[in-house]
Design an enzyme around this catalytic site. Sequence first.
Site, PDB file in Angstrom:
ATOM      1  N   ASP A 162       7.644   2.717 -13.302  1.00 19.37           N
ATOM      2  CA  ASP A 162       6.789   2.122 -14.333  1.00 19.37           C
ATOM      3  C   ASP A 162       7.496   2.116 -15.686  1.00 19.37           C
ATOM      4  OD1 ASP A 162       4.779   1.647 -12.508  1.00 19.37           O
ATOM      5  OD2 ASP A 162       3.545   3.351 -13.120  1.00 19.37           O
TER       6      ASP A 162
ATOM      7  N   GLY B 281       5.465   6.560  -2.954  1.00 16.15           N
ATOM      8  CA  GLY B 281       4.073   6.360  -2.596  1.00 16.15           C
ATOM      9  C   GLY B 281       3.567   5.097  -3.246  1.00 16.15           C
ATOM     10  N   GLY B 282       2.463   4.607  -2.755  1.00 17.43           N
ATOM     11  CA  GLY B 282       1.881   3.394  -3.314  1.00 17.43           C
ATOM     12  C   GLY B 282       1.316   3.616  -4.702  1.00 17.43           C
ATOM     13  N   SER B 283       0.953   2.532  -5.331  1.00 23.37           N
ATOM     14  CA  SER B 283       0.314   2.590  -6.636  1.00 23.37           C
ATOM     15  C   SER B 283      -0.939   3.462  -6.557  1.00 23.37           C
ATOM     16  CB  SER B 283      -0.065   1.172  -7.064  1.00 23.37           C
ATOM     17  OG  SER B 283      -0.705   1.183  -8.310  1.00 23.37           O
ATOM     18  N   SER B 284      -1.152   4.288  -7.565  1.00 23.20           N
ATOM     19  CA  SER B 284      -2.328   5.161  -7.685  1.00 23.20           C
ATOM     20  C   SER B 284      -2.411   6.223  -6.591  1.00 23.20           C
ATOM     21  CB  SER B 284      -3.626   4.340  -7.727  1.00 23.20           C
ATOM     22  OG  SER B 284      -3.610   3.471  -8.848  1.00 23.20           O
TER      23      SER B 284
ATOM     24  N   GLY C 201      -0.907   9.106  -6.778  1.00 24.41           N
ATOM     25  CA  GLY C 201      -0.839  10.431  -7.394  1.00 24.41           C
ATOM     26  C   GLY C 201       0.560  10.916  -7.718  1.00 24.41           C
ATOM     27  N   LYS C 202       1.557  10.057  -7.597  1.00 19.14           N
ATOM     28  CA  LYS C 202       2.948  10.459  -7.834  1.00 19.14           C
ATOM     29  C   LYS C 202       3.185  10.994  -9.238  1.00 19.14           C
ATOM     30  CE  LYS C 202       4.650   6.463  -6.998  1.00 19.14           C
ATOM     31  NZ  LYS C 202       3.351   5.787  -6.960  1.00 19.14           N
ATOM     32  N   SER C 203       2.668  10.319 -10.242  1.00 18.98           N
ATOM     33  CA  SER C 203       2.918  10.731 -11.628  1.00 18.98           C
ATOM     34  C   SER C 203       2.304  12.102 -11.918  1.00 18.98           C
ATOM     35  CB  SER C 203       2.380   9.692 -12.610  1.00 18.98           C
ATOM     36  OG  SER C 203       3.059   8.468 -12.423  1.00 18.98           O
TER      37      SER C 203
END
Length: 181
Positions: free
Chosen positions: A38, A11-14, A16-18
């Site tokens: 990251d 998924g793109g940055s921000s 919600g993956k983390s």
Amino acid sequence: MSTAQVIVLNGGSSSGKSGIARCLQAVLPEAWLAIGVDTLIDVMPARLRLGSEGIGFGVDGEVSVGAEFQLLEDAWMAGVAAMVRAGARVIVDDVFLGGAESRKRWESALDGLDVVWVGVRCDAVVAAGRELARGDRVAGMAEAQAELVHRGMTYDVEVDSAKAEAVECARAIATAAGHHA
């Protein structure tokens, strides 16, 4: 249905993956390691976070990667796969800037392993708001990546973190991975 050894979140940055990865660690019955791109970037020498051979971040949020970054990323992917082959279960948190080509690189590293491919979608406006609130990203990166990372992709499961809480997304992924959460 077999149970996955690897769950790859794209998924793109921000997007919600983390947060989803942390929730997956909580809802899955076994211990899983969460490893993100990251972390790879954080452990690289500073010169590779600034130059053309490493990873660069444009003022508009565009991300560029150079040859030295790709060499280290290939080694990192092989290392992740080696951990799985040694018995660890791993959740990979990545951003497929190259779309289907990025996935092919992971497929090569993870060959022979049971992988669940997950698309983590998030509306570009929502992702941009999260990016702003975080304060640790180049403005525009989340919006630029929201759809770019999904071009040419197919997934075993897709979740939308703008429409569901991270734990709901994690439960859907756990089910797709052959686990009951």
